[in-house]
Design a protein around this motif. Structure first.
Motif, PDB file in Angstrom:
ATOM      1  N   TRP A   4       0.824  -1.213   0.000  1.00 41.82           N
ATOM      2  CA  TRP A   4       0.000   0.000   0.000  1.00 41.82           C
ATOM      3  C   TRP A   4       0.855   1.259   0.000  1.00 41.82           C
ATOM      4  O   TRP A   4       0.523   2.256  -0.641  1.00 41.82           O
ATOM      5  CB  TRP A   4      -0.939  -0.018   1.207  1.00 41.82           C
ATOM      6  CG  TRP A   4      -1.543   1.325   1.559  1.00 41.82           C
ATOM      7  CD1 TRP A   4      -1.433   1.968   2.727  1.00 41.82           C
ATOM      8  CD2 TRP A   4      -2.336   2.163   0.721  1.00 41.82           C
ATOM      9  NE1 TRP A   4      -2.108   3.164   2.690  1.00 41.82           N
ATOM     10  CE2 TRP A   4      -2.675   3.309   1.456  1.00 41.82           C
ATOM     11  CE3 TRP A   4      -2.794   2.057  -0.595  1.00 41.82           C
ATOM     12  CZ2 TRP A   4      -3.439   4.337   0.945  1.00 41.82           C
ATOM     13  CZ3 TRP A   4      -3.566   3.093  -1.117  1.00 41.82           C
ATOM     14  CH2 TRP A   4      -3.880   4.220  -0.353  1.00 41.82           C
ATOM     15  N   ARG A   8       0.783   4.632  -2.420  1.00 40.23           N
ATOM     16  CA  ARG A   8       0.771   6.018  -1.928  1.00 40.23           C
ATOM     17  C   ARG A   8       1.878   6.827  -2.604  1.00 40.23           C
ATOM     18  O   ARG A   8       1.671   7.995  -2.974  1.00 40.23           O
ATOM     19  CB  ARG A   8       0.953   6.050  -0.409  1.00 40.23           C
ATOM     20  CG  ARG A   8      -0.240   5.532   0.370  1.00 40.23           C
ATOM     21  CD  ARG A   8       0.006   5.615   1.874  1.00 40.23           C
ATOM     22  NE  ARG A   8       0.139   6.997   2.289  1.00 40.23           N
ATOM     23  CZ  ARG A   8       1.049   7.440   3.159  1.00 40.23           C
ATOM     24  NH1 ARG A   8       1.943   6.596   3.661  1.00 40.23           N
ATOM     25  NH2 ARG A   8       1.084   8.703   3.509  1.00 40.23           N
ATOM     26  N   GLU A  73      -7.291   4.596  -2.582  1.00 34.99           N
ATOM     27  CA  GLU A  73      -6.953   5.511  -1.504  1.00 34.99           C
ATOM     28  C   GLU A  73      -8.208   5.958  -0.757  1.00 34.99           C
ATOM     29  O   GLU A  73      -8.234   5.974   0.486  1.00 34.99           O
ATOM     30  CB  GLU A  73      -6.222   6.727  -2.054  1.00 34.99           C
ATOM     31  CG  GLU A  73      -5.802   7.725  -0.976  1.00 34.99           C
ATOM     32  CD  GLU A  73      -5.133   8.950  -1.548  1.00 34.99           C
ATOM     33  OE1 GLU A  73      -4.027   9.287  -1.107  1.00 34.99           O
ATOM     34  OE2 GLU A  73      -5.741   9.580  -2.453  1.00 34.99           O
ATOM     35  N   GLU A  77      -9.087   5.248   3.164  1.00 36.96           N
ATOM     36  CA  GLU A  77      -9.393   6.329   4.099  1.00 36.96           C
ATOM     37  C   GLU A  77     -10.764   6.108   4.742  1.00 36.96           C
ATOM     38  O   GLU A  77     -10.957   6.344   5.940  1.00 36.96           O
ATOM     39  CB  GLU A  77      -9.347   7.674   3.379  1.00 36.96           C
ATOM     40  CG  GLU A  77      -7.938   8.104   2.982  1.00 36.96           C
ATOM     41  CD  GLU A  77      -7.938   9.364   2.141  1.00 36.96           C
ATOM     42  OE1 GLU A  77      -9.032   9.773   1.678  1.00 36.96           O
ATOM     43  OE2 GLU A  77      -6.851   9.933   1.941  1.00 36.96           O
TER      44      GLU A  77
END
Length: 321
Positions: A4, A8, A73, A77
């Motif tokens: 991950w 990012r 993403e 979140e």
């Protein structure tokens, strides 16, 4: 499977246009960003950026994948946000039972503001005149109009507002038959009767006691339908002032003294300290008070206009006669 953190880094470079810009955003060094991009490209078997002296430019494959990476993403979140909300006891749904008049006049107008303040909590509104059983789990929270909470109930209650009652008829009925202004006048008018649990309400029993021999052309088991029947000119009926005063087609004939009830929010004792229940109840009280004040001001204006309209129409009929 890719890391991950590599994803990012990919998004940060795509947005910033260089590994240096991405490093500043992510709070890591530029070399680490470059290694993460290389690792992601190796895992995917795709080249994601063209390296130039001015920075990094997305390849065709990179441009295709960046939208999906944005979605990943957002999902991550959202996952983290929901987990935090669960930790605070603020996430989940509340099933709120309420009758149609209270739901339309008070609860629904307040839900947009509640949603803005507490987006993790979903309110499922169960609209019914029946008293759902909270102890059996038929609902989590109840908003009810009643003279007083049941003495033998284990439910925790909080008073939200007082509810006054008055006798109403339609403007057309008032023009044709006049309006009763005293209890002793009721026997000369057509009543709209109650059926089932509605017939047992104190205000319905009061009006029946005042005019036991009055004509009754229709009965209803729903308070909302009772208001609709009154508006349609089928007779006179007792209605809650907070709602009926807002109706331009309804005329307030007389107030019913000493018959005020109240609106309570109720919850089981084991639910009262659940955070989402607590914030919902704490939110309702001031909103009910504010809406009540708004309805009082608006209702007085509507009823004053109705009285003028009926007086002028009856005077015109008298002249024609």
């Amino acid at each position: 499977m890719f890391d991950w953190n590599d994803l990012r880094a990919f998004l940060a470079v795509a947005r910033g246009g260089s590994t240096l810009a991405a490093a500043k955003v992510l709070g890591i060094n530029q070399t680490t960003v470059a290694r993460r991009i290389e690792a992601l490209e190796a895992n995917l078997g795709l080249k994601l950026f063209e390296r130039t002296q001015s920075g990094s430019r997305l390849t065709e494959a990179g441009q295709t994948l960046v939208a999906d990476a944005d979605g990943v993403e957002r999902a991550a979140e959202g996952f983290a946000h929901q987990a935090q909300a669960l930790q605070r006891g603020m996430a989940g749904s509340l099933r709120v039972t309420v009758n149609e008049i209270l739901g339309n006049a008070f609860l629904t107008p307040a839900l947009m503001e509640f949603r803005r303040l507490y987006p993790e909590i979903r309110i499922d509104t169960l609209v019914t005149d029946a008293f759902l059983d909270l102890d059996k789990g038929e609902a989590d929270v109840a908003i009810r109009g009643t003279a007083a909470p049941l003495a033998d109930s284990d439910l925790i209650s909080r008073k939200l507002s007082d509810v006054e009652w008055a006798v109403y008829c339609s403007r057309d009925y008032a023009i044709r038959h006049g309006v009763p202004t005293r209890p002793e006048d009721l026997g000369r008018h057509v009543l709209i009767g109650g059926e089932g649990s509605l017939a047992m309400m104190p205000v319905m029993q009061w009006i029946q006691a005042q005019a036991p021999d009055a004509e009754v052309h229709t009965r209803s088991s729903s308070l909302t339908n009772l208001m609709v029947a009154s508006r349609a000119g089928l007779g006179i009926a007792p209605l809650p002032v907070m709602a009926a005063d807002q109706e331009p087609e309804l005329c307030r004939c007389m107030e019913i003294a000493g018959m005020a009830s109240a609106v309570y929010v109720m919850v089981r004792a084991d639910m009262k300290d659940v955070r989402r229940v607590r914030v919902f109840i704490d939110f309702l009280a001031p909103h009910f008070a504010a809406l009540r004040r708004t309805y009082e001001v608006r209702g007085e204006a509507v009823q004053a206009a109705n009285l003028r309209y009926v007086a002028e129409a009856r005077a015109a009929l008298a002249e024609e006669a």
